[in-house]
Design a protein around this motif. Sequence first.
Motif, mmCIF file in Angstrom:
data_model
loop_
_atom_site.group_PDB
_atom_site.id
_atom_site.type_symbol
_atom_site.label_atom_id
_atom_site.label_comp_id
_atom_site.label_asym_id
_atom_site.label_seq_id
_atom_site.Cartn_x
_atom_site.Cartn_y
_atom_site.Cartn_z
ATOM 1 N N ARG A 67 0.814 -1.231 0.000
ATOM 2 C CA ARG A 67 0.000 0.000 0.000
ATOM 3 C C ARG A 67 0.836 1.263 0.000
ATOM 4 N N ASP A 68 2.112 1.135 0.293
ATOM 5 C CA ASP A 68 2.981 2.318 0.406
ATOM 6 C C ASP A 68 3.294 2.851 -0.992
ATOM 7 N N GLN A 69 2.766 4.033 -1.308
ATOM 8 C CA GLN A 69 2.897 4.581 -2.669
ATOM 9 C C GLN A 69 4.343 4.862 -3.061
ATOM 10 N N SER A 70 5.192 5.065 -2.061
ATOM 11 C CA SER A 70 6.588 5.346 -2.385
ATOM 12 C C SER A 70 7.361 4.053 -2.649
ATOM 13 N N VAL A 71 6.734 2.902 -2.365
ATOM 14 C CA VAL A 71 7.363 1.609 -2.639
ATOM 15 C C VAL A 71 6.847 1.054 -3.965
ATOM 16 N N ILE A 72 5.502 0.987 -4.092
ATOM 17 C CA ILE A 72 4.856 0.540 -5.326
ATOM 18 C C ILE A 72 3.689 1.495 -5.575
ATOM 19 N N GLY A 112 0.153 2.850 -6.849
ATOM 20 C CA GLY A 112 -1.182 2.562 -7.374
ATOM 21 C C GLY A 112 -2.020 1.554 -6.615
ATOM 22 N N VAL A 113 -1.408 0.781 -5.702
ATOM 23 C CA VAL A 113 -2.156 -0.246 -4.975
ATOM 24 C C VAL A 113 -2.614 0.327 -3.635
ATOM 25 N N GLY A 114 -3.864 0.076 -3.280
ATOM 26 C CA GLY A 114 -4.405 0.560 -2.016
ATOM 27 C C GLY A 114 -4.909 -0.580 -1.151
ATOM 28 N N ASN A 115 -5.838 -0.247 -0.273
ATOM 29 C CA ASN A 115 -6.321 -1.231 0.696
ATOM 30 C C ASN A 115 -7.047 -2.403 0.037
#
Length: 286
Positions: free
Chosen positions: A166-171, A173-176
């Motif tokens: 969920r971490d936008q700075s890691v990947i 576009g993916v959320g909960n």
Amino acid sequence: MPELPEVQALVEFLRTRTSGLVVTGVELGSISVLKTFTPPPQALVGAPVDGVERHGKFIDLDCGGTHLVFHLARAGWLRWSDAMPATVLRPGKSPIALRVRFDDSSGFDLTEAGTKKRLAAYVVGDPAAVPGIASLGPDPMAESFTLEQFAAIAASHRMQVKGMLRDQSVIAGVGNAYSDEVLHVAKLSPFAIAAKLDDAEVERLYAALRGTLTGAVAAASGKPAKELKDAKRAGMRVHGRTGEVCPECGDVVREVSFADSSLQYCATCQTGGKPLADRRTSKFLK
Ligand SMILES: [Zn+2]
């Protein structure tokens, strides 16, 4: 909240609908939605829509070199209209945060339900000037997002895999919602530590990530904006389905609640049959 597949579908939808059009108006229903001061929103007026792109969960309209960028956040949505009402939007208590008009009378409203206003819009010369875009991790749908790259990311994150996804700075576009789905497909506990996953688990997670998003993008693609929310909900295996039957094994879908969110998972498929501790529930049972 719209995630990568819905945002991608919205981008494609806007690309089709706004191609060849010129912006004729930008109106704010909420002053706080706009996070930038210069250039002013009026800089977009008179400009042609040259392109629509996605950056993570951000939508970016390139209007003659000036970009209108927005993030729908948890309760925001885009409402398209082929014939916009003539009334000019004024700042106030309207659920409409921002209105954009085009020269064929069409346009869209960005709306936000609820009291917590998180929808954010930016008018910038370069999308990379938006802090949330500058810090984005790689896009999991990019061709360059390989298993090797994903394995390196996982190995360097000593954090729960649900949080990592969920971490936008890691990947980007993916959320909960899709992180629940991906973990269910990968048969991994949301609390597993990313850096401790073995090679087979990393490979499974990578395949689940790409496969789930590819399927969801295909399902959302071509759908009008107003149908995307229901389509997203209908496609979920475990997310938002607490108490329902796991489509893989027939066990019940369980939930772990947090202060302002919850996750869903299947104990049989993902945690060796052991239900995860739910702080809220256990406190309640004492
Ligand atoms: Zn199951």
